[in-house]
Design an enzyme around this catalytic site. Sequence first.
Site, PDB file in Angstrom:
ATOM      1  N   ARG A 126      -5.874   0.714  -2.473  1.00  0.00           N
ATOM      2  CA  ARG A 126      -5.310   1.709  -1.559  1.00  0.00           C
ATOM      3  C   ARG A 126      -5.748   3.099  -2.017  1.00  0.00           C
ATOM      4  O   ARG A 126      -5.912   3.345  -3.222  1.00  0.00           O
ATOM      5  CB  ARG A 126      -3.773   1.638  -1.542  1.00  0.00           C
ATOM      6  CG  ARG A 126      -3.209   0.529  -0.665  1.00  0.00           C
ATOM      7  CD  ARG A 126      -3.537   0.708   0.802  1.00  0.00           C
ATOM      8  NE  ARG A 126      -3.029  -0.341   1.685  1.00  0.00           N
ATOM      9  CZ  ARG A 126      -3.747  -1.346   2.162  1.00  0.00           C
ATOM     10  NH1 ARG A 126      -5.027  -1.469   1.837  1.00  0.00           N
ATOM     11  NH2 ARG A 126      -3.213  -2.217   2.999  1.00  0.00           N
ATOM     12  N   HIS A 135     -12.741   0.669   5.188  1.00  0.00           N
ATOM     13  CA  HIS A 135     -11.625  -0.302   5.067  1.00  0.00           C
ATOM     14  C   HIS A 135     -12.031  -1.668   5.631  1.00  0.00           C
ATOM     15  O   HIS A 135     -11.351  -2.230   6.484  1.00  0.00           O
ATOM     16  CB  HIS A 135     -10.351   0.222   5.766  1.00  0.00           C
ATOM     17  CG  HIS A 135      -9.100  -0.458   5.268  1.00  0.00           C
ATOM     18  ND1 HIS A 135      -7.880   0.170   5.152  1.00  0.00           N
ATOM     19  CD2 HIS A 135      -8.880  -1.736   4.848  1.00  0.00           C
ATOM     20  CE1 HIS A 135      -6.977  -0.674   4.700  1.00  0.00           C
ATOM     21  NE2 HIS A 135      -7.562  -1.843   4.501  1.00  0.00           N
TER      22      HIS A 135
END
Length: 310
Positions: A225, A273
């Site tokens: 993250r 991502h």
Amino acid sequence: MSTGRGEAMKVRFSASPAAWGEWAPALRAALPEMRLEQEGPPDSFDAIIYAPGGDIDDFAPYAKARLVQSLWAGVERIVTNRTLTQPLARMVDPGLRQGMAEYCTGWALRAHLAMDRHAQDGVWRNDQVPPLASDRPVAVLGMGELGRAAAGMLGGIGFPVTGVSASGRAVPGVDVRPIDQLDQVLGRAQILICLLPDTPQTGNLLDARRLALLPQGTWIINPGRGTLIDDQALLQALDRGRPAHAVLDVFRTEPLPAEHAFWHHPAVTVTPHIAAATRPATAAPVVAENLRRAMAGRPLLHLVDRAKGY
Ligand code: NDP
């Protein structure tokens, strides 16, 4: 499957509008007896399938729901929702594990083999022979489902892998250390892979002080993250050449804003991502199994520990 009241199990799907077309056929195929709906009276649903981008913010009216099943492995956007009192399960599936292991291994090999240096650029530069994998210490922060998968694939190639987790729980084939030994692990890592969840404890874990502990030449690979690394500290450290390079798949703001320095820094590789997607083909059977368990009152899989946040 019946709810025991002679009715079919009714499941609410709440994710981005684009997700419905991709997921509905796979979910219905995996659990044909379920009624999967995008809307309806909240108190009529037996379970919720959830991903960010959906329309449910308030879970309280879904009083009958026995399970909220996330389609994402990372649950930081839902775990703090105070209206959510139903059991929350996160996504753990073979496709995610394999995808993440491949992503980490691919980028680790780019670093290890110095592909950027050795790819043809008009210069016959044969003065540096890369060490073998066995001479290249790799650290994997996070020894969960995905960290273990990445560590397993990297270890299979021959990299000596040190893992770090909150507990330091043993993992076969990996030298696992508890988080209080993080500084020592960083001091030896030539490739550092971040696969921690986003929680209050992991925010800015890699700050200026810890980044400075990395040896010369280290590559950071972060598909965990964006919050794990202090952005400004990373940019300043990269400007000094230490770490040598960062491969970043996740960011504090996604999509990464066009003006963000990460896009333009020569020592940063941005990926959008995509390290590990939840693929309906491999994930729908996992969802189906958990829905069956919920309806039968059997123990649920992959429950999130709400106190820990992952
Ligand atoms: P898990 O919940 O299975 O594992 C989390 C790991 O992190 C555990 O080993 C845990 O330790 C460790 N951990 C948690 N908090 C701390 C802490 N404060 N200090 C040290 N270690 C800690 O998660 P997954 O492996 O399934 O997924 C990891 C993350 O990957 C997700 O949360 C998500 O953010 C990210 N992800 C990214 C994707 C992408 O495409 N870029 C796709 C999917 C996930 P312990 O074992 O002791 O509990």
